[in-house]
Design a protein around this motif. Sequence first.
Motif, PDB file in Angstrom:
ATOM      1  N   SER A 189      -8.072  -3.229  -1.657  1.00  0.00           N
ATOM      2  CA  SER A 189      -8.091  -2.177  -0.640  1.00  0.00           C
ATOM      3  C   SER A 189      -7.598  -0.868  -1.234  1.00  0.00           C
ATOM      4  N   THR A 190      -6.521  -0.956  -2.029  1.00  0.00           N
ATOM      5  CA  THR A 190      -6.001   0.242  -2.682  1.00  0.00           C
ATOM      6  C   THR A 190      -7.032   0.802  -3.665  1.00  0.00           C
ATOM      7  N   TRP A 194       0.776  -1.244   0.000  1.00  0.00           N
ATOM      8  CA  TRP A 194       0.000   0.000   0.000  1.00  0.00           C
ATOM      9  C   TRP A 194       0.810   1.299   0.000  1.00  0.00           C
ATOM     10  N   GLN A 201     -10.856   1.217  -1.327  1.00  0.00           N
ATOM     11  CA  GLN A 201     -10.792   2.156  -0.196  1.00  0.00           C
ATOM     12  C   GLN A 201      -9.876   3.341  -0.484  1.00  0.00           C
ATOM     13  N   HIS A 255     -15.858  -7.654  -5.017  1.00  0.00           N
ATOM     14  CA  HIS A 255     -14.899  -7.907  -3.933  1.00  0.00           C
ATOM     15  C   HIS A 255     -14.037  -9.145  -4.211  1.00  0.00           C
ATOM     16  N   GLU A 306      -3.525  -7.155  -1.411  1.00  0.00           N
ATOM     17  CA  GLU A 306      -4.892  -6.650  -1.461  1.00  0.00           C
ATOM     18  C   GLU A 306      -5.104  -5.479  -2.415  1.00  0.00           C
ATOM     19  N   TRP A 332      -3.464   1.803   9.850  1.00  0.00           N
ATOM     20  CA  TRP A 332      -3.865   2.693   8.768  1.00  0.00           C
ATOM     21  C   TRP A 332      -4.721   3.860   9.272  1.00  0.00           C
ATOM     22  N   ASN A 363      -4.798 -11.637  -2.210  1.00  0.00           N
ATOM     23  CA  ASN A 363      -6.035 -10.864  -2.288  1.00  0.00           C
ATOM     24  C   ASN A 363      -6.816 -10.949  -0.982  1.00  0.00           C
ATOM     25  N   ASN A 364      -7.615  -9.930  -0.739  1.00  0.00           N
ATOM     26  CA  ASN A 364      -8.521  -9.950   0.408  1.00  0.00           C
ATOM     27  C   ASN A 364      -9.840 -10.561  -0.055  1.00  0.00           C
ATOM     28  N   GLU A 383     -11.083   6.134   1.990  1.00  0.00           N
ATOM     29  CA  GLU A 383     -10.823   5.856   3.418  1.00  0.00           C
ATOM     30  C   GLU A 383      -9.351   5.604   3.695  1.00  0.00           C
ATOM     31  N   LEU A 384      -8.636   5.170   2.671  1.00  0.00           N
ATOM     32  CA  LEU A 384      -7.205   4.883   2.784  1.00  0.00           C
ATOM     33  C   LEU A 384      -6.470   5.760   1.781  1.00  0.00           C
TER      34      LEU A 384
END
Length: 450
Positions: A174-175, A127, A178, A250, A171, A412, A225-226, A184-185
């Motif tokens: 997430s990048t 990330w 989110q 997802h 993940e 985070w 991966n998530n 959010e990130l």
Amino acid sequence: MVDAFGRPSTPPAGLRWSAATAAFQIEGARHGDGRGRSIWDDFVDTPGQVVDATTAEPGPASYEHFAEDIALLQGLGVDRYRFSISWVRVQPDGRGKPEPRGIAYYDRLVDGLLEVGITPFPTLYHWDLPATLEADGGWLVRDTAERFAEYTEIVAAALGDRVKHWYTINEPISTALQGYAIGELAPGRQLLFDALPAVHHQLLAHGLATGVLRQHGADAVGIVNNHTWVRPATDSEADQTAAHLYDLIHNRLFADPVLTGNYPDLRPLGVDLPIQDGDMDIIATASDFYGVNFYNPTTIAAAPADAPVPFVQVPTPGVAHTGFGELWPIDPAALTAFLTEAARRYGDRLPPIIIGENGASFPEPDAVDAPIRDSDRVAYLAGHIGAVADAITQGVRIEEYTVWSLLDNFEWADGFTQRFGLVHVDHETSKRTPKRSYDWYRTLIAESRR
Ligand code: BGC
């Protein structure tokens, strides 16, 4: 013996054991030794982005205290350590000249692990994109995938004589979602479905890096991966459609291209990806393993008609939840369901699975003078290891299980408010105190080898 979920606590034999961390979450030392700035430096330095206004320092300060981490890993008896390499320590501007002092840190870490018989299993990207590359478009532009391949070349040339096992990207969901879709990130963009190029470019980066690592003699390369197990909130058609779309975004958007060479049909969402000739072959380059990070199932309902996306996450009824609240439900059987469904869906295309992260945060004190009796974490881990054992019994090939996390660390945008560690960390002093879950995991690993 039976665990808190009523499952036999005998660990599955033959599984490798690991614990994980990530560079920005544990290293500290953001300034010095030539380190560049990443999107996470920009994020934590922007007031209002991190709930407790912390900046990942001091925290575990592993840049200084890595020898203590190695001793803790040795004490646990893990086979492997999953850590991540900071792009901006190794190549501060995201392109061009490497930084020898940054590389020297990972040299010391790798050598220290090998000396005590632990296999280093780094992630190349967890990330922390160089801020210079974000200024040029970040993961929204194709060039970032090329830059990632160049960075991989630097790392592989420096460490590839000793490091043979690699995770490419952690993940990408997430990048993309989110980081670029809802903000959010880091990098905190709010592009909704316009964020989708970040999916394709990260997957392309994974494929390009896989080729580079193989040229440097890697034994095992894969993405991590998530994943989640998606259930509709009710059996209404609207909720079922919403749950199907969420599963598409997802799970399948990230697994299908890597495992089958095709994206799922995104027409129901009315979106497109910037695919060029040859990209899908690169993305689907055979992997030696498939990394699955799993934390919780997700219950999905249809969103109101005027909402920007067609689904909404709702609490999962009837189960306990972690320190993150009711949208992080605890349901180990959901992991078995996900794993068996993945084996069914992808068949021979699915290489052996590695559980790359699994764990939970619970409210715990900031300072301690004795080991925390974190029985809720022990129950969570026991339940999920039992769930892995169930999947193995049902024929799913799973090689390795990894606890998130070795240490309490910087969570985070949630700063230091969420603790996931087997080891408590005083984020002011960096003092490490193993929790009861550390002893439990150590015993489980030892018993699995009897
Ligand atoms: C990430 C970790 C994070 C953990 C707990 C995973 O999605 O890879 O960096 O700390 O979840 O939220």
